[in-house]
Design an enzyme around this catalytic site. Sequence first.
Site, PDB file in Angstrom:
ATOM      1  CB  CYS A   8      -0.893  -0.023   1.237  1.00 56.06           C
ATOM      2  SG  CYS A   8      -1.739   1.529   1.593  1.00 56.06           S
ATOM      3  CD  GLN A  46      -8.545  19.330   9.752  1.00 53.04           C
ATOM      4  OE1 GLN A  46      -7.874  18.343   9.428  1.00 53.04           O
ATOM      5  NE2 GLN A  46      -8.138  20.559   9.517  1.00 53.04           N
ATOM      6  CE1 TYR A  59      -8.843  30.766   0.119  1.00 53.65           C
ATOM      7  CE2 TYR A  59      -8.022  31.988   2.006  1.00 53.65           C
ATOM      8  CZ  TYR A  59      -8.105  31.809   0.652  1.00 53.65           C
ATOM      9  OH  TYR A  59      -7.449  32.670  -0.193  1.00 53.65           O
ATOM     10  CG  ASP A  91      -8.241  25.883   7.815  1.00 59.57           C
ATOM     11  OD1 ASP A  91      -7.173  25.385   7.402  1.00 59.57           O
ATOM     12  OD2 ASP A  91      -9.155  25.194   8.314  1.00 59.57           O
ATOM     13  CB  CYS A 116      -3.164  21.171   5.589  1.00 60.71           C
ATOM     14  SG  CYS A 116      -3.685  21.799   3.970  1.00 60.71           S
TER      15      CYS A 116
END
Length: 451
Positions: A77, A286, A315, A381, A408
């Site tokens: 994977c 999230q 955002y 964000d 992120c």
Amino acid sequence: MKKKDIIELKIQDLEFPLKGVGYYENKKIFVKNAIPGQVVRILIKKVRKDHAEGKLLEVIERASTEVESFCEHFGNCGGCSYQTIPYEKQMKMKADLVKGLLDEAGIMGYEFLGIEPSPEVFAYRNKMEYSFGNEKKGGELNLGMHKKGKFRDVVTVDHCKIVDEDFNMILATMLNYFRGKDVPLYNNKTHEGYLRHFIVRKAKKTKEIVINLVTSTQITFDMTELVEIMKNLNLTGKLVGFIHTFNDNIADTVVNEHTKVLWGQDFFTEEILGLKFKISAFSFFQTNSLGAEKLYSMVLDFMGDADNKNVFDLYCGTGTIGQIVAKKAKTVMGIELIEEAVEAANKNAQMNGLKNCHFIAGDVLKKIDELTTKPDIIILDPPRVGVHPKALKKVLAYRAPEIIYVSCNPRSLAENLIDVQKAGYKVKTVKCMDMFPHTPHVEAVVQLIKK
């Protein structure tokens, strides 16, 4: 050294997000998914004047810090590439990479508060997007993740450790059902076939589960039997909805061209820091619910006393952060491009009894011109690409006393912060949050103060 050469290399350093760095013939060599201390065999893919890029073929010698992998799918994977690294070291590597990117970008004078661990290291995900496919052309039908280093090959991951057992049971049941049926797999080259993707979402607090089968429209298939099988599974959670999404888009992504509710509802409810959120099938949320509570608590801490302050949540997605900070702010105004997310945000705010926050749909670059309220705090964000330079220029023109940036992607964060510093803001505090154990991904929260 030239393209297609196969060489052995000692990995000496690491660059974000997960590129091992070694040296050969006085060139810097980047190798994805390699970590410091390993000796690897690689295939040279690109050669440039000052560096080269290689594809990892084999780990000849493991790093002294490595441990045994915890998952039987490891190496096959393409996920969880950090799992042979002890968790404490994973966190340190991520924190060091974030700080390194900011320092390299010339971000100065800030306090770095390190990294917060995920509340759960295993079974932490509330969403998985699986693909139908096979490991070899013409092979047995699989349902799972793309094979490591192979864009078209898929391996079944029915013993995955970053989701709970309900995910694995649901995946295995869906796969076994279609292995017993004469239903064609969608071919991403010819764009012919039926089975494409399968999405499972499960709330951590309420345990509600929604599943979504994604197919083309090329055949008609009666789902009645499959729905009954899924409804009768012995799960620890509660299945509340089974939906069917039709997608004829040629891209190998889930595109919602039309969705039909086969049974139940098309949303589940999650609880974060005492608030409830209805999350529809395609709403962003999230993927680590308990980690999100810690992430949003950081935002609250950076806000401090905000009882008399107006907050812009840019955002905002489904308005999760905006609603959480609304409990300690005068007003909250959110902007989000996706209309469905904004509709959900306003409904959730109403459900939570929050009358001081409102969310509008549109491009931040354009909608921000329509806002007449002067913000005391701006929360950013953005998606992984960061804030568009033109939008960032408009945000900074508000000259808000405080900005809180939730990122992120540390690389795009560093690029944005260069412009933020030039605009007269001081980067006061930076803190990381590990939302994705065993992967190279990490979130960061930055507190900015107008000089």
